[in-house]
Enzyme design. Structure first.
Site, PDB file in Angstrom:
ATOM      1  N   GLU A 172       0.822  -1.209   0.000  1.00 51.23           N
ATOM      2  CA  GLU A 172       0.000   0.000   0.000  1.00 51.23           C
ATOM      3  C   GLU A 172       0.863   1.268   0.000  1.00 51.23           C
ATOM      4  O   GLU A 172       0.840   2.064   0.937  1.00 51.23           O
ATOM      5  CB  GLU A 172      -0.964  -0.045   1.184  1.00 51.23           C
ATOM      6  CG  GLU A 172      -1.978  -1.159   1.031  1.00 51.23           C
ATOM      7  CD  GLU A 172      -2.889  -1.301   2.234  1.00 51.23           C
ATOM      8  OE1 GLU A 172      -4.008  -1.809   2.060  1.00 51.23           O
ATOM      9  OE2 GLU A 172      -2.497  -0.925   3.346  1.00 51.23           O
ATOM     10  N   ASN A 194       1.984   2.413   7.625  1.00 51.99           N
ATOM     11  CA  ASN A 194       0.980   1.399   7.376  1.00 51.99           C
ATOM     12  C   ASN A 194       0.754   0.605   8.653  1.00 51.99           C
ATOM     13  O   ASN A 194       1.601   0.618   9.560  1.00 51.99           O
ATOM     14  CB  ASN A 194       1.415   0.469   6.240  1.00 51.99           C
ATOM     15  CG  ASN A 194       0.260  -0.335   5.674  1.00 51.99           C
ATOM     16  OD1 ASN A 194      -0.079  -1.393   6.187  1.00 51.99           O
ATOM     17  ND2 ASN A 194      -0.357   0.180   4.622  1.00 51.99           N
ATOM     18  N   HIS A 415     -15.235 -10.486   6.587  1.00 57.31           N
ATOM     19  CA  HIS A 415     -14.481 -11.215   7.595  1.00 57.31           C
ATOM     20  C   HIS A 415     -13.125 -10.539   7.786  1.00 57.31           C
ATOM     21  O   HIS A 415     -12.184 -10.790   7.033  1.00 57.31           O
ATOM     22  CB  HIS A 415     -14.245 -12.663   7.172  1.00 57.31           C
ATOM     23  CG  HIS A 415     -15.466 -13.520   7.201  1.00 57.31           C
ATOM     24  ND1 HIS A 415     -15.516 -14.772   6.610  1.00 57.31           N
ATOM     25  CD2 HIS A 415     -16.688 -13.328   7.756  1.00 57.31           C
ATOM     26  CE1 HIS A 415     -16.718 -15.299   6.802  1.00 57.31           C
ATOM     27  NE2 HIS A 415     -17.445 -14.437   7.493  1.00 57.31           N
ATOM     28  N   GLU A 416     -13.007  -9.669   8.754  1.00 53.30           N
ATOM     29  CA  GLU A 416     -11.713  -9.109   9.116  1.00 53.30           C
ATOM     30  C   GLU A 416     -11.062 -10.046  10.132  1.00 53.30           C
ATOM     31  O   GLU A 416     -11.665 -10.386  11.149  1.00 53.30           O
ATOM     32  CB  GLU A 416     -11.868  -7.710   9.714  1.00 53.30           C
ATOM     33  CG  GLU A 416     -10.567  -7.104  10.215  1.00 53.30           C
ATOM     34  CD  GLU A 416      -9.489  -7.065   9.151  1.00 53.30           C
ATOM     35  OE1 GLU A 416      -8.428  -7.704   9.358  1.00 53.30           O
ATOM     36  OE2 GLU A 416      -9.699  -6.423   8.103  1.00 53.30           O
ATOM     37  N   HIS A 484      -8.482  -8.772   1.030  1.00 50.59           N
ATOM     38  CA  HIS A 484      -7.773  -7.517   1.250  1.00 50.59           C
ATOM     39  C   HIS A 484      -6.580  -7.757   2.174  1.00 50.59           C
ATOM     40  O   HIS A 484      -6.625  -8.608   3.054  1.00 50.59           O
ATOM     41  CB  HIS A 484      -8.702  -6.465   1.847  1.00 50.59           C
ATOM     42  CG  HIS A 484      -9.591  -5.829   0.836  1.00 50.59           C
ATOM     43  ND1 HIS A 484      -9.747  -4.460   0.729  1.00 50.59           N
ATOM     44  CD2 HIS A 484     -10.361  -6.367  -0.147  1.00 50.59           C
ATOM     45  CE1 HIS A 484     -10.589  -4.185  -0.261  1.00 50.59           C
ATOM     46  NE2 HIS A 484     -10.974  -5.334  -0.803  1.00 50.59           N
ATOM     47  N   GLU A 485      -5.521  -6.978   1.951  1.00 51.35           N
ATOM     48  CA  GLU A 485      -4.260  -7.079   2.700  1.00 51.35           C
ATOM     49  C   GLU A 485      -3.566  -8.435   2.521  1.00 51.35           C
ATOM     50  O   GLU A 485      -2.665  -8.764   3.268  1.00 51.35           O
ATOM     51  CB  GLU A 485      -4.441  -6.794   4.199  1.00 51.35           C
ATOM     52  CG  GLU A 485      -4.853  -5.385   4.533  1.00 51.35           C
ATOM     53  CD  GLU A 485      -6.353  -5.200   4.508  1.00 51.35           C
ATOM     54  OE1 GLU A 485      -6.804  -4.079   4.184  1.00 51.35           O
ATOM     55  OE2 GLU A 485      -7.076  -6.160   4.829  1.00 51.35           O
ATOM     56  N   GLU A 503      -7.365  -6.807  -3.027  1.00 52.92           N
ATOM     57  CA  GLU A 503      -6.895  -5.434  -2.856  1.00 52.92           C
ATOM     58  C   GLU A 503      -5.388  -5.441  -3.106  1.00 52.92           C
ATOM     59  O   GLU A 503      -4.944  -5.248  -4.221  1.00 52.92           O
ATOM     60  CB  GLU A 503      -7.217  -4.943  -1.448  1.00 52.92           C
ATOM     61  CG  GLU A 503      -6.822  -3.491  -1.217  1.00 52.92           C
ATOM     62  CD  GLU A 503      -6.871  -3.130   0.252  1.00 52.92           C
ATOM     63  OE1 GLU A 503      -7.251  -1.996   0.550  1.00 52.92           O
ATOM     64  OE2 GLU A 503      -6.518  -3.974   1.088  1.00 52.92           O
ATOM     65  N   GLU A 509      -9.202   3.818  -0.503  1.00 53.75           N
ATOM     66  CA  GLU A 509      -9.266   4.215   0.905  1.00 53.75           C
ATOM     67  C   GLU A 509      -8.175   5.213   1.284  1.00 53.75           C
ATOM     68  O   GLU A 509      -8.376   6.076   2.147  1.00 53.75           O
ATOM     69  CB  GLU A 509      -9.190   2.986   1.804  1.00 53.75           C
ATOM     70  CG  GLU A 509      -7.891   2.200   1.679  1.00 53.75           C
ATOM     71  CD  GLU A 509      -7.932   0.897   2.471  1.00 53.75           C
ATOM     72  OE1 GLU A 509      -8.919   0.683   3.194  1.00 53.75           O
ATOM     73  OE2 GLU A 509      -6.985   0.107   2.360  1.00 53.75           O
TER      74      GLU A 509
END
Length: 704
Positions: A172, A194, A415-416, A484-485, A503, A509
């Site tokens: 990122e 980050n 789902h984080e 993501h991540e 992502e 974002e």
């Protein structure tokens, strides 16, 4: 003269004695040479149009705790040439069919002292070279640990590169444009903060790395089919301009634990004097295995809205209450908590978004912050942070399911994991069954923060195996995954097309976290998107974030029509209209393009491209004869003429053109746009102007 001839003969004999092998691409433009040095070190060299573009570079792997690494002392046992040509159908993609055509050379090597064998397999396409290491089953190489992969990419000059810092945990970053020799001096200024990050060298960069040589040649280095291995970065010897592979270590510092028979990912090099050829290449996909899912009928492109941007901007929160200093699932009693008044994922609000999606024809609604645990989810190195099935008191899972079903809208689960991969695996079957029960066909996973188990990195072998496990487990429940991540994609979506998005780069974002460079999306298609589509979450219409949240003074560094162009430029079968409904209601005429633009394509044409400066792409709808054109522009205003010769010759069309107004500027006047209509055919040419940080979008509808 006789002395010169003698030297040339000696050089030629030396090359032959080193068992030189040659491989040509199907069109003959690329030639790869393989040879062993005098000490038995494998090397390769790549030429394009009779010109060296990768100088002689070494191959091999250094092993951990091993007296003899796989670096030298090799003899060629045999070489096996082959050719392959097929056309395969995509489940989704930038086109419905892809040609996979290459010439191959498999070189079997034996190490003299250890009698170990490895195969280096080269595949040469019309776009470039892919090669990998293969380890056959054998007595003298069974279980082994990689200390470092020593693959080299020797540059022929001090190329201009579009790079982000090499990092074990994040991609990122904004891109920096510089000469290779300038990377070290610019490295610290290229860093931004980050949630999790660790760099390894001030000349370390990430793939996909896009470069341009002084003579106009475009070069791209990446990897394909990253399975059960560690993610590769590139570490530059800036004195000699040689990149060497640098693998992400695990918690013990090892770069990979392997068991023969096995293979490495493919290392890829693409090259062309036309930047559009890099965008059009499907080499990365072709180096992956064919689809392993027999029935793919449940895998469908999705256009969605959701409870997300209001949280990212700080207007709303993921958490339900401010009462508790910490949360223990199953013990903390939310029924006794006072709502904080900022929670976004309420039943009432989500129903409003379902209504908006149904009104405007969107497929789905994503809800974040629906489940218990968000009050202390981040930064605590907490293993048991979420269970993925326990909703907050103000989120009626069953009621939302029935309401969405009545409106013809699909819900998307979030789902984080907070980086706790082990905890996610612990709950995965139960969580996916919960999704099946409540009608959720897609999940957005997240891995914000440092990884658990502690010491592991986002891009190390163990965690990569976790990402793959989630994708394959999701197939059992017919669930599409948007990660993501996670690690940047390497074409695995061909094998598992339920991996519908990722992502793994600096997305929209960050426009709410201080902004991204105006030319960011003119680089991403050459870098991040080489391996697969990105859930970039475009469609922001209000550029002044303080109007969404007075406590956030960030600015979205694009014009409004640049945001429209993203839906074509940033290919993804998963596209979000990210902004708040009230902002779309202010610009309903421009919002029409987001409603109209498809997420499934039959073919794509790359009209013009220069990394870091501009991209214009045309795509044909998979389900009609309509075309859509998108342009993203960098920091310099630009006027260009595009030809519509890709249109069918026997058809007439109406073009609706969404363009920057004459006074548009991403800083001072980002919402200035014009909408015009005109009749067009395949003979038409359009003169288009893009503002600084601007762009345009065109819908071209067949007149019947």
């Amino acid at each position: 003269m006789n002395t010169i001839k003698t030297l040339l003969i000696l050089v030629a004999l030396s090359f032959l004695n080193a068992q030189a092998q040659e491989l040509q691409s199907p069109n003959g433009k690329f030639v790869m040479y393989f040879a062993l040095l005098n000490d038995g070190t494998p090397t390769y060299q790549l030429n394009y149009l009779n010109k060296e573009i990768i100088k002689k570079s070494k191959l091999g792997l250094e092993l951990q705790n091993d007296s003899q690494s796989l670096l030298n002392d090799f003899t060629v046992v045999k070489t096996t040439p082959a050719t392959f040509n097929e056309t395969w159908k995509t489940v989704w993609g930038e086109e419905t069919e892809i040609q996979n055509h290459y010439n191959e050379l498999a070189v079997l090597l034996k190490q003299n002292k250890t009698e170990r064998e490895i195969i280096i397999r080269f595949r040469l396409f019309d776009e470039g070279l892919g090669f990998r290491y293969e380890f056959p089953q054998q007595k003298n190489l069974v279980y082994f640990t990689i200390k470092e992969e020593r693959t080299e990419f020797a540059m022929t000059g001090d190329h201009t590169a579009f790079w982000i810092p090499g990092d074990y945990d994040t991609q990122e970053y904004d891109y920096t444009e510089s000469k290779l020799s300038e990377i070290r001096g610019l490295f610290q200024t290229a860093l931004t903060t980050n949630a999790s990050q660790e760099q390894f060298s001030e000349t370390g960069v990430q793939t996909s790395l896009m470069m341009k040589a002084a003579d106009g040649l475009y070069l791209n280095i990446h990897e394909a089919a990253l399975i059960d291995y560690s993610c590769m970065h590139l570490n530059l010897d800036d004195k000699n301009l040689v990149f060497q592979s640098h693998l992400t270590p695990d918690a013990q510092g090892n770069k990979g634990h392997l068991q023969a028979p096995c293979v490495s990912p493919w290392r890829t090099i693409m090259a062309s004097y036309d930047a559009r050829d890099i965008l059009a290449s499907r080499m990365t996909l072709n180096l992956n295995e064919p689809c392993k899912i027999e029935d793919t009928s449940w895998i469908k492109p999705v256009k969605y809205v959701g409870v997300w941007w209001e949280m990212i901007t700080g207007k709303s929160s993921w958490s339900y209450t401010n009462d508790f200093p910490s949360i223990q699932l199953g013990i903390t009693d939310y029924s006794k908590a006072k709502p904080n008044g900022t929670h976004g994922a309420t039943t009432k609000h989500v129903k409003e978004l379902i209504d908006f999606a149904a009104l405007h024809g969107f497929d789905g609604v994503l809800v974040e912050g629906w489940n218990q645990g968000w009050e202390d989810w981040f930064g605590q190195s907490k293993d048991y942070v979420f269970d993925f099935v326990s909703p907050y008191p103000d989120f009626d899972v069953e009621g939302i399911h029935e309401y969405a079903k009545s409106k013809g809208v699909k819900m998307i689960m979030h789902h984080e994991t907070s980086g706790s991969a082990r905890n996610y695996e612990r709950h995965l079957d139960k969580a996916f069954q919960f999704m099946n029960t409540h009608g959720y066909e897609a999940v957005k996973t997240g891995y914000v923060g440092d990884m658990l188990p502690r010491g592991e990195h986002h891009y190390s072998q163990w965690i990569l195996n976790h990402y793959q496990y989630v994708i394959e487990k999701a197939v059992d429940y017919k669930i599409m995954v948007n990660a993501h991540e996670a690690v940047r994609p390497t074409g695995i979506c061909r094998t598992y097309p339920n991996m519908i998005g990722n992502e793994s780069a600096r997305g929209t974002e960050f426009q709410a976290f201080g902004g991204s460079k105006p030319n960011h999306t003119t680089i991403l298609p050459f870098t991040r998107l080489i391996g697969g589509p990105m859930d970039y979450t475009p469609g922001v219409f209000e550029m002044d974030i303080s109007k969404v949240n007075p406590n956030n003074d960030s600015h979205v560094n694009t014009t409004l029509t640049n945001q429209l162009g993203l839906y074509v430029v940033m290919y993804s079968p998963l596209q979000m209209a990210a902004d708040l409904p009230e902002n779309y209601n202010r610009f309903l005429d421009a919002f029409q393009f987001i409603k109209d633009v498809p997420v499934a394509w039959s073919t794509s044409k790359y009209l013009e491209a220069e990394p870091g400066y501009y991209i214009t792409i045309a795509r044909k709808d998979k389900n009609s004869n309509n075309w859509f054109v998108g342009n993203n522009n960098g920091v310099n205003p630009r006027t260009a003429t595009i030809s519509l010769d890709f249109l069918d010759k026997d058809k007439k069309y109406e073009a609706t053109i969404y363009a920057d107004a004459k006074n548009a500027d991403y800083k001072t006047n980002p919402q200035a746009y014009t909408i015009t209509k005109q009749k067009v055919t395949h003979k038409s040419k359009l003169k288009m102007t893009s503002a600084a940080g601007g762009g345009y979008a065109i819908s071209i509808v067949e007149i019947k």
